[in-house]
Every structure is written in C-alpha cells, then in structure tokens.
Design a protein around this motif. Sequence first.
Motif, mmCIF file in Angstrom:
data_model
loop_
_atom_site.group_PDB
_atom_site.id
_atom_site.type_symbol
_atom_site.label_atom_id
_atom_site.label_comp_id
_atom_site.label_asym_id
_atom_site.label_seq_id
_atom_site.Cartn_x
_atom_site.Cartn_y
_atom_site.Cartn_z
ATOM 1 N N GLY A 52 0.856 -0.987 -0.003
ATOM 2 C CA GLY A 52 -0.100 0.061 -0.069
ATOM 3 C C GLY A 52 1.057 1.211 0.004
ATOM 4 O O GLY A 52 2.105 1.139 0.285
ATOM 5 N N PRO A 53 0.251 2.405 -0.239
ATOM 6 C CA PRO A 53 0.918 3.554 -0.106
ATOM 7 C C PRO A 53 1.491 3.944 1.115
ATOM 8 O O PRO A 53 1.033 3.677 2.132
ATOM 9 N N VAL A 54 2.620 4.613 1.384
ATOM 10 C CA VAL A 54 3.118 5.117 2.378
ATOM 11 C C VAL A 54 3.702 6.732 2.218
ATOM 12 O O VAL A 54 3.770 7.064 1.078
ATOM 13 N N PRO A 55 3.565 7.402 3.122
ATOM 14 C CA PRO A 55 3.869 8.684 2.863
ATOM 15 C C PRO A 55 5.445 8.925 2.361
ATOM 16 O O PRO A 55 6.412 8.511 2.974
ATOM 17 N N THR A 56 5.532 10.023 1.456
ATOM 18 C CA THR A 56 6.777 10.432 1.212
ATOM 19 C C THR A 56 7.706 10.863 2.006
ATOM 20 O O THR A 56 8.980 10.725 2.146
ATOM 21 N N ALA A 57 7.293 11.657 3.012
ATOM 22 C CA ALA A 57 8.163 12.246 4.222
ATOM 23 C C ALA A 57 8.772 10.848 4.801
ATOM 24 O O ALA A 57 9.706 11.185 5.355
ATOM 25 N N PHE A 58 7.819 9.679 5.055
ATOM 26 C CA PHE A 58 8.282 8.618 5.982
ATOM 27 C C PHE A 58 9.752 8.113 5.137
ATOM 28 O O PHE A 58 10.584 7.612 5.615
ATOM 29 N N VAL A 59 9.466 7.694 3.769
ATOM 30 C CA VAL A 59 10.724 7.126 3.011
ATOM 31 C C VAL A 59 11.712 8.226 2.954
ATOM 32 O O VAL A 59 12.864 7.719 3.058
ATOM 33 N N GLU A 60 11.442 9.403 2.684
ATOM 34 C CA GLU A 60 12.672 10.420 2.899
ATOM 35 C C GLU A 60 13.350 10.377 4.114
ATOM 36 O O GLU A 60 14.714 10.412 4.130
ATOM 37 N N LYS A 61 12.690 10.366 5.289
ATOM 38 C CA LYS A 61 13.136 10.171 6.568
ATOM 39 C C LYS A 61 14.106 8.847 6.943
ATOM 40 O O LYS A 61 15.066 8.872 7.494
ATOM 41 N N LEU A 62 13.394 7.871 6.307
ATOM 42 C CA LEU A 62 14.021 6.475 6.567
ATOM 43 C C LEU A 62 15.408 6.554 5.731
ATOM 44 O O LEU A 62 16.598 5.781 6.189
ATOM 45 N N LYS A 63 15.371 6.978 4.418
ATOM 46 C CA LYS A 63 16.506 6.984 3.838
ATOM 47 C C LYS A 63 17.570 7.889 4.303
ATOM 48 O O LYS A 63 18.944 7.319 4.312
ATOM 49 N N PHE A 109 18.665 -3.494 5.750
ATOM 50 C CA PHE A 109 19.092 -2.227 5.140
ATOM 51 C C PHE A 109 18.300 -2.198 3.848
ATOM 52 O O PHE A 109 17.992 -1.005 3.203
ATOM 53 N N LEU A 110 17.845 -3.198 3.060
ATOM 54 C CA LEU A 110 16.995 -3.196 1.897
ATOM 55 C C LEU A 110 15.646 -2.717 2.063
ATOM 56 O O LEU A 110 14.742 -2.602 1.111
ATOM 57 N N ILE A 111 15.072 -2.288 3.359
ATOM 58 C CA ILE A 111 13.685 -1.987 3.338
ATOM 59 C C ILE A 111 13.393 -0.835 2.598
ATOM 60 O O ILE A 111 12.307 -0.768 2.191
ATOM 61 N N THR A 112 14.196 0.171 2.373
ATOM 62 C CA THR A 112 13.605 1.428 1.605
ATOM 63 C C THR A 112 13.245 0.495 -0.045
ATOM 64 O O THR A 112 12.438 1.080 -0.765
ATOM 65 N N HIS A 113 14.279 -0.291 -0.432
ATOM 66 C CA HIS A 113 14.023 -0.671 -1.938
ATOM 67 C C HIS A 113 12.512 -1.464 -1.778
ATOM 68 O O HIS A 113 11.804 -1.412 -2.618
ATOM 69 N N TYR A 114 12.453 -2.438 -0.598
ATOM 70 C CA TYR A 114 11.357 -3.152 -0.787
ATOM 71 C C TYR A 114 9.928 -2.095 -0.726
ATOM 72 O O TYR A 114 8.816 -2.452 -1.369
ATOM 73 N N ILE A 115 10.084 -0.985 0.044
ATOM 74 C CA ILE A 115 8.960 0.050 -0.096
ATOM 75 C C ILE A 115 8.758 0.713 -1.378
ATOM 76 O O ILE A 115 7.841 0.462 -1.774
ATOM 77 N N THR A 116 10.098 0.941 -2.216
ATOM 78 C CA THR A 116 9.779 1.902 -3.132
ATOM 79 C C THR A 116 9.721 0.920 -4.398
ATOM 80 O O THR A 116 8.783 1.203 -5.312
ATOM 81 N N ALA A 117 10.228 -0.260 -4.471
ATOM 82 C CA ALA A 117 10.122 -1.181 -5.560
ATOM 83 C C ALA A 117 9.170 -2.131 -5.518
ATOM 84 O O ALA A 117 8.585 -2.547 -6.704
ATOM 85 N N HIS A 118 8.802 -2.522 -4.417
ATOM 86 C CA HIS A 118 7.962 -3.555 -4.357
ATOM 87 C C HIS A 118 6.605 -3.214 -3.616
ATOM 88 O O HIS A 118 5.690 -4.362 -3.348
#
Length: 160
Positions: A52-63, A109-118
């Motif tokens: 499902g969708p996640v907030p962009t601010a969350f992804v940026e902060k996690l990165k 560490f691959l969690i951001t990839h899982y979020i953005t790619a999958h």
Amino acid sequence: MRVFHEDLSEYDYQDEDAFTDRESGVHALWYRPAYTRLNIGWLAAGRPYSTGPVPTAFVEKLKAVQEVQWMNVRLGVHACDLCPADEAPEGNGEVRIPGGPGIAYAAPFLITHYITAHGYRPPQAFMDAVLAVDLDAWASARWPDVPFPWVPDDAERMLE
C-alpha cells in the motif's frame, strides 16, 4: 536463501547489536540489547507481505536515517530475491529505530528498496517511529557516539 520474519515478531537473528563508525570504518561498538527488537520488513519471495501507499516524508526520513546509521554490517551481502537476479540490489546491514518504551524495530537495510520497488507497507507503528527520529541529533553523532539513543554505557568498543 533469504531470511523471512513476520512483521512485529521478535528479532532473534543475533544476540548482540553492533554499530560501526561510518567515517572510520574501523571503530565499532557492540552490546547485548536491554530492549526488545521487533522485525520489520524481512521479506522473501513466495511469502506474503503488506502493500500500500506510504507517505513520501516517511520514505525520505528512512533513507536519511540509513545515511547515518551503520548497524550489524556483515562481510557478505544478500540480494533482493523479489527482483530478477540480474537486477537485484544488494544489502548487508540493518537499521534500528526506537519505538515505544523498551521496543526497537529491526529492519534489513534493503527496506527502502522493498517499499519503493515492491510496494511494501510497514506497520504504522514503525512509520510513526521513523518519523519521530531526531535526525539532526543522529546525523551529528560522532564517534564514540552513534546514531541510536539506547546504547548502554558499558558497550564494548573497538578503537582500531
């Protein structure tokens, strides 16, 4: 074969947590955590996961957290087995995010990839915890301090 763990199950992959200083690559500290570690984002092919969708601010902060925290880095790497083999990114570390009292989230560490790619959607409690990280304090941490607030005073340290 990749390691799979259900979200919010207790992390038991390693008894100790270890941080390496990103600037030196030599200095390190390790300790047996007094907090409970909960798995987040340990995905594997053929196993279901939330999407499902996640907030962009969350992804940026996690990165941004991943830019300053070097946790449980190992010599080997593992590739995303959700991707075709010739396109799979690799990772070799973990992320620790403080949650509620006595709880830390343990993610690969691959969690951001899982979020953005999958399209992986982590539990809301994890997203809230990431958004609550004081990134300025973590980014300014310099050895012997590390970017995580719950390191005990008696942690073992390797200086060279």
